[in-house]
Design a protein around this motif. Structure first.
Motif, PDB file in Angstrom:
ATOM      1  N   PHE A 219       0.862  -1.217  -0.080  1.00 33.76           N
ATOM      2  CA  PHE A 219       0.002  -0.059  -0.098  1.00 33.76           C
ATOM      3  C   PHE A 219       0.888   1.246   0.005  1.00 33.76           C
ATOM      4  O   PHE A 219       0.618   2.363  -0.821  1.00 33.76           O
ATOM      5  CB  PHE A 219      -1.024  -0.025   1.256  1.00 33.76           C
ATOM      6  CG  PHE A 219      -2.058   1.141   1.233  1.00 33.76           C
ATOM      7  CD1 PHE A 219      -2.588   1.523  -0.033  1.00 33.76           C
ATOM      8  CD2 PHE A 219      -2.208   1.795   2.552  1.00 33.76           C
ATOM      9  CE1 PHE A 219      -3.387   2.514   0.286  1.00 33.76           C
ATOM     10  CE2 PHE A 219      -3.078   2.758   2.433  1.00 33.76           C
ATOM     11  CZ  PHE A 219      -3.679   3.029   1.424  1.00 33.76           C
ATOM     12  N   ASN A 220       1.900   1.272   0.785  1.00 32.16           N
ATOM     13  CA  ASN A 220       2.994   2.275   0.656  1.00 32.16           C
ATOM     14  C   ASN A 220       3.486   2.563  -0.382  1.00 32.16           C
ATOM     15  O   ASN A 220       3.735   3.750  -0.725  1.00 32.16           O
ATOM     16  CB  ASN A 220       3.877   2.336   1.969  1.00 32.16           C
ATOM     17  CG  ASN A 220       3.398   2.665   3.223  1.00 32.16           C
ATOM     18  OD1 ASN A 220       3.380   3.897   3.643  1.00 32.16           O
ATOM     19  ND2 ASN A 220       2.629   1.924   4.193  1.00 32.16           N
ATOM     20  N   LEU A 221       3.866   1.764  -1.286  1.00 30.20           N
ATOM     21  CA  LEU A 221       4.601   1.534  -2.374  1.00 30.20           C
ATOM     22  C   LEU A 221       3.638   2.149  -3.523  1.00 30.20           C
ATOM     23  O   LEU A 221       4.104   2.910  -4.455  1.00 30.20           O
ATOM     24  CB  LEU A 221       5.187   0.416  -2.907  1.00 30.20           C
ATOM     25  CG  LEU A 221       6.189  -0.184  -2.105  1.00 30.20           C
ATOM     26  CD1 LEU A 221       6.556  -1.777  -2.415  1.00 30.20           C
ATOM     27  CD2 LEU A 221       7.325   0.774  -2.384  1.00 30.20           C
ATOM     28  N   MET A 222       2.437   1.924  -3.613  1.00 30.28           N
ATOM     29  CA  MET A 222       1.350   2.161  -4.473  1.00 30.28           C
ATOM     30  C   MET A 222       0.685   3.591  -4.203  1.00 30.28           C
ATOM     31  O   MET A 222       0.167   4.027  -5.191  1.00 30.28           O
ATOM     32  CB  MET A 222       0.586   1.153  -4.748  1.00 30.28           C
ATOM     33  CG  MET A 222       0.975   0.062  -5.194  1.00 30.28           C
ATOM     34  SD  MET A 222      -0.073  -1.347  -5.423  1.00 30.28           S
ATOM     35  CE  MET A 222      -0.948  -1.630  -4.138  1.00 30.28           C
ATOM     36  N   VAL A 223       0.570   3.880  -2.972  1.00 33.87           N
ATOM     37  CA  VAL A 223      -0.196   5.051  -2.545  1.00 33.87           C
ATOM     38  C   VAL A 223       0.204   6.303  -3.230  1.00 33.87           C
ATOM     39  O   VAL A 223       1.350   6.869  -3.298  1.00 33.87           O
ATOM     40  CB  VAL A 223      -0.380   5.289  -0.963  1.00 33.87           C
ATOM     41  CG1 VAL A 223       1.152   5.898  -0.509  1.00 33.87           C
ATOM     42  CG2 VAL A 223      -1.400   5.980  -0.313  1.00 33.87           C
TER      43      VAL A 223
END
Length: 327
Positions: A219-223
Motif C-alpha cells: 500500500f505504501n509503495l502504490m499510494v
C-alpha cells in the motif's frame, strides 16, 4: 512491564533510523528534487505512537502537574539547550530560513517564535508538537473509558487529519500539527491498553500478521500523496504487531535497546550533522545525488557519530547530560 517495553524499544530504534535516513535522503538521494521514490514523509509518527503508548503504560496515573513537570524537564530543557547554537545563528543574522519569511520577527520575538515552532533546525518542529499533545492528556484520558471511544475518536481524528487539518506547511504551526497527529498518539494509547490481547491475537495468526505486513508495504509503495498519512499509520501498526511477537537475537536486541535509549538525543542533534554535510556539499567537498545504499550508509554513520557525542557528553556531565543533550 519489560515484556511490554521491549517491542517499544525496538520500535524506537527503527524510528530514529528512519528519521535520520529521511533527512539524509531528503538532501542527497538521487531523483527529482532529491526526494526518494518511496515517500519517507510522516515517518515521525513512530515517535508519536511511542509517546502515546508509553504515556498509557507508565504515566497514566500520574497527576497532571507531575506529568507535565517531568516532561518539561526531560524534553523541553534539552530541546532548549540543543537549540541555542541554531537560535543564535538566526537571531544574529548569520543564517536565514530557507522557507519562512522571518522579517516580522526580530531579536527576542524571533528567538521565541523559533523556539515555539522548532523552525530553527529541521527535525525539531516535532518537540513543540509532541509537548502540545502532552498538555492535552486530560482529554485523552477521557477516551480511555472504552475501546469504542478509542475507535470513534481515532476515526474522527483521521478524517480531520486527512481533510481540513493537514500537516502544516514547513511544520511551523505546533497546534495544527498536534491536532493532525493526535490520532497516532491515541492509537499508541489504544495499543498499550490492549497490548496483551493484541499479542495473543497475532501470535495465534502468524500467517495473517505476515499478510498484513506485506499488504501495508505494498500500500505504501502504490499510494498517492493524499493517502500517505494513512498508509504510514497502517505500516506503523503492522511493524508494531510484528515486533510484539518477534524474538530478536540477544546481541541485536542489546543494540536496539542502546539505540532506543539514545534516540531522543540522536533526534535532537542529528540535524546539526546533516547541516554540516549540506555545507560540505555546497562547498564541493562531497558529491550529491547519492544512491539509496549510500544514503543508508551515511545515515548509519550519522547515528554512530551522534551516539559518540552523546556518550562523551554523558561522561563529562554525568546525570546532567540528560538535561543538556537528552541522554
Amino acid at each position: 512491564m519489560a515484556v511490554i517495553i521491549q517491542p517499544i524499544q525496538n520500535l524506537r530504534a527503527l524510528a530514529i533510523s528512519a528519521v535520520v535516513l529521511t533527512h539524509v535522503a531528503g538532501e542527497f538521494l538521487a531523483g527529482a528534487d532529491g526526494q526518494p521514490h518511496l515517500s519517507l514523509n510522516e515517518v515521525n509518527i513512530s515517535f508519536t505512537f511511542v509517546a502515546g503508548f508509553l504515556f498509557r503504560a507508565t504515566a497514566f496515573d500520574d497527576s497532571y502537574f507531575q506529568f507535565i513537570r517531568r516532561r518539561a524537564k526531560n524534553i523541553l530543557v534539552p530541546y532548549i539547550c540543543i537549540s541555542l547554537p541554531a537560535l543564535v545563528a538566526y537571531v544574529t543574522g548569520m543564517k536565514t530560513h530557507p522557507h519562512l519569511d522571518l522579517s516580522a520577527h526580530q531579536g527576542v520575538t524571533l528567538f521565541i517564535f523559533l523556539l515555539y515552532t522548532g523552525a530553527h533546525l529541521g527535525p525539531l518542529w516535532f518537540v513543540p508538537m509532541i509537548f502540545t499533545l502532552y498538555l492535552c492528556v486530560p482529554l485523552f484520558k477521557l477516551v480511555d473509558r472504552s475501546n469504542l471511544a478509542y475507535l470513534v475518536t481515532i476515526a474522527g481524528g483521521l478524517v480531520l487529519a486527512m481533510g481540513p487539518v493537514v500537516r502544516p506547511q514547513h511544520d511551523a504551526a505546533p497546534i495544527q500539527a498536534a491536532i493532525h497527529y493526535a490520532p497516532v498518539f491515541l492509537l499508541g494509547m489504544a495499543c498499550s491498553r490492549n497490548f496483551d490481547a493484541l499479542v495473543e491475537f497475532v501470535s495465534l495468526r502468524p500467517g495473517w500478521t505476515a499478510w498484513a505486513f506485506g499488504a501495508a508495504i505494498a500500500f505504501n509503495l502504490m499510494v498517492e500523496d493524499d493517502l500517505n498519512y494513512l498508509a504510514k499509520i497502517l505500516l506503523l501498526l503492522a511493524i508494531f504487531l510484528v515486533l510484539s511477537i518477534m524474538s530478536l537475537p540477544a546481541g541485536l536486541e542489546r543494540m536496539m535497546t542502546a539505540m532506543a535509549t539514545r534516540s531522543f538525543g540522536i533526534f535532537l542533534i542529528h540535524g546539526y550533522l546533516i547541516a554540516m554535510l549540506r555545507i560540505a556539499h555546497d562547498r564541493g567537498l562531497v558529491g550529491g545525488d547519492w544512491a539509496l545504499p549510500t544514503c543508508v550508509a551515511v545515515s548509519a554513520l550519522v547515528i554512530l557519530c551522534c551516539s559518540a557525542i552523546l556518550q562523551g557528553a554523558k561522561r563529562v556531565l554525568a546525570s546532567r547530560s540528560r538535561l543538556a543533550v537528552g541522554y
